[in-house]
Design an enzyme around this catalytic site. Structure first.
Site, short mmCIF file in Angstrom:
data_model
loop_
_atom_site.label_atom_id
_atom_site.label_comp_id
_atom_site.label_asym_id
_atom_site.label_seq_id
_atom_site.Cartn_x
_atom_site.Cartn_y
_atom_site.Cartn_z
N LYS A 5 -8.36 -0.78 6.26
CA LYS A 5 -8.66 -1.32 4.93
C LYS A 5 -7.77 -2.52 4.63
O LYS A 5 -8.21 -3.50 4.05
CB LYS A 5 -8.47 -0.24 3.87
CG LYS A 5 -9.60 0.79 3.91
CD LYS A 5 -9.39 1.91 2.92
CE LYS A 5 -8.32 2.86 3.36
NZ LYS A 5 -8.39 4.21 2.88
N HIS A 62 0.84 -1.20 0.00
CA HIS A 62 0.00 0.00 0.00
C HIS A 62 0.87 1.24 0.00
O HIS A 62 1.82 1.35 0.77
CB HIS A 62 -0.89 0.01 1.25
CG HIS A 62 -1.86 1.16 1.25
ND1 HIS A 62 -3.12 1.07 0.73
CD2 HIS A 62 -1.72 2.42 1.70
CE1 HIS A 62 -3.73 2.23 0.85
NE2 HIS A 62 -2.90 3.09 1.44
N ARG A 121 -13.11 13.89 7.00
CA ARG A 121 -11.77 14.46 7.27
C ARG A 121 -11.32 15.36 6.13
O ARG A 121 -10.69 16.39 6.34
CB ARG A 121 -10.76 13.32 7.47
CG ARG A 121 -10.92 12.62 8.81
CD ARG A 121 -10.11 11.33 8.83
NE ARG A 121 -8.72 11.54 8.56
CZ ARG A 121 -7.93 10.67 7.90
NH1 ARG A 121 -8.43 9.53 7.45
NH2 ARG A 121 -6.67 10.94 7.71
N1 URA Z 1 -4.77 7.11 2.41
C1 URA Z 1 -5.80 6.57 3.10
O1 URA Z 1 -6.35 5.54 2.73
N2 URA Z 1 -6.20 7.20 4.24
C2 URA Z 1 -5.62 8.32 4.70
O2 URA Z 1 -6.03 8.81 5.73
C3 URA Z 1 -4.56 8.88 3.95
C4 URA Z 1 -4.14 8.25 2.81
#
Ligand code: URA
Length: 440
Positions: free
Chosen positions: A187, A82, A168
């Protein structure tokens, strides 16, 4: 329990209990807690922070807010990767086929572009007919058949994050280490892999603008992984300069193909190889040296490129464009950007480069804008290059003249100049694991 008291506790700097965090995540996902109260709590967290235990608990409940993928029907150690987001960051399209071609199954869910940063799913959809949505059974079947599938995030994966992220984004609470860690790791946990290599970007094009914050973010995420029994490594890599020369969608796929064939830009090749090596290492394929050798062989033998072709075919995409990249649809307009002065390019505001590319149509200005897959920027010069006034430093590709001038201005203003060659910066700054931080 009342959300008012949870907000007040955090506002006053108290440590939230597991019950309070659970109450917040569950209540907000169901819509029982309103956006204005969730915003207040997020801002309190932003200022007061959360300790590692609170962050791990927040992550766990966000991960549990929707479907959790069980990858156990896919044999082998599943390793995910990721990136925290960057400009020109097409490493998934390179790393995933390399790793799969070395016998490690890749069952990966990727995201779309976010703000000034690009997303793998958008890039993949620039391949004609390429599907990125599958049922879980179809997804598993592809991975079991050919060892790789990269798809979009399933609709109900960590729905709490979807809501919280959107909130956010509009309440200036994105760049907080606990909130980013919980968002990403929830995630990754819900997506089911056994081990995860995190590519934590730092610099002007990243959410973490400095190395110390990037290391703190990595430590937080590695620690969450450790708490829940998943192996996590965080590589801190440079995003102060766009990665490679292509910023867009189809043009990034093309650059990935060149890289998989061993002819990619130096920076992109190096970062991709480092990430792939660490993924093989976490999959217990050998020592770091052995894994690095496997990565080189996967590229030089053509196996990694063949794996990409197999994946595109399995996901319905047109392999003709992969085999002959000239067949990708071209942008209607190519506009040459010329240097406004002679000298060395000493810095690029990489976030501004990403925004310039979005303005050309390569990203979304609003959640439901359509992407122009052929749009973007091809850089002809980067930091450290000497250019003469009037020399072409980039091609802007687009289908519409609407924002061409605005994009060109943004791009030109992103550049800083010097009469002295800037000293080169490292591409890989540090590796963060449960054993500590190794700086390079
Ligand atoms: N990528 C994400 O999935 N979440 C974040 O808060 C910042 C970057």
């Amino acid at each position: 329990m009342r959300i008012y008291d949870v907000i007040k506790n955090k506002r006053d700097g108290k440590v939230l209990s597991d019950e309070e965090i659970k109450f917040f995540v569950e209540g907000y996902t169901k819509g029982e807690i309103k956006d204005y109260q969730a915003s207040a709590l997020l801002m309190a967290i932003y200022f007061q922070g959360m300790n590692s235990k609170e962050t791990a608990t927040l992550t766990e409940y966000i991960a549990k807010s929707g479907d959790e993928v069980d990858l156990s029907s896919i044999k082998g150690i599943k390793v995910d990767k990721h990136s925290t987001g960057g400009v020109g960051d097409k490493t998934t399209l390179i790393v995933a086929p390399i790793v799969a071609s070395c016998g490690v199954p890749v069952a990966k869910m990727s995201g779309r572009g976010l703000g000034h940063t690009g997303g793998t799913v958008d890039k993949m959809e620039s391949i004609p007919n390429m599907r990125t949505t599958f049922t879980q059974e179809e997804f598993f079947k592809i991975v079991n058949d050919i060892g790789i599938s990269v798809i979009g995030q399933s609709g109900n994966l960590a729905p709490a994050d979807k809501k919280l992220y959107a909130l956010r984004d509009v309440t200036a609470t994105i760049d907080n280490i606990s909130l980013i860690s919980a968002s990403i790791m929830s995630k990754k946990i819900a997506a089911g892999s056994d081990a995860i290599v995190l590519d934590i970007k730092t610099g002007s094009g990243a959410f973490m603008k400095n190395i110390d914050d990037a290391i703190k973010l990595a430590q937080e995420m590695v620690s969450i992984g450790h708490h829940i029994g998943r192996k996590v490594i965080g590589m801190i890599t440079d995003m102060d300069i766009p990665l490679g020369f292509a910023i867009g969608n189809a043009i990034e796929v093309i650059e990935s193909i060149h890289t998989l064939k061993g002819n990619g830009p130096k920076d992109l090749t190096e970062v991709s190889k480092v990430l792939a090596t660490n993924m093989l290492y976490l999959a217990e394929k050998g020592s770091m040296e052995e894994c690095a050798k496997m990565v080189d062989e996967a590229i030089s033998s053509g196996r990694a490129f063949d794996k990409l072709v197999q994946m595109v075919k399995a996901q319905g995409g047109d392999i003709n464009v992969i085999i002959d990249t000239d067949k990708f649809e071209k942008a209607k307009i190519t506009h040459e950007v010329k240097a406004t002065q002679s000298g060395y390019i000493s810095h690029m505001d990489t976030e501004a480069c990403g925004i310039a590319s979005v303005m050309l149509g390569a990203g979304r200005e609003t959640v439901d804008s359509d992407i122009d897959f052929s749009a973007g920027i091809i850089l002809k010069a980067k930091v450290g290059d000497y250019v003469e006034k009037g020399q072409v430093i980039a091609d802007l590709l687009t289908s519409s003249k609407d924002k061409l001038k605005e994009s060109e201005d943004k791009f030109i203003n992103s550049l800083s100049w010097s009469q002295h060659k800037p000293s080169p910066k490292p591409l890989i700054y540090a590796k963060v694991s449960i054993d500590g931080v190794k700086k390079y």
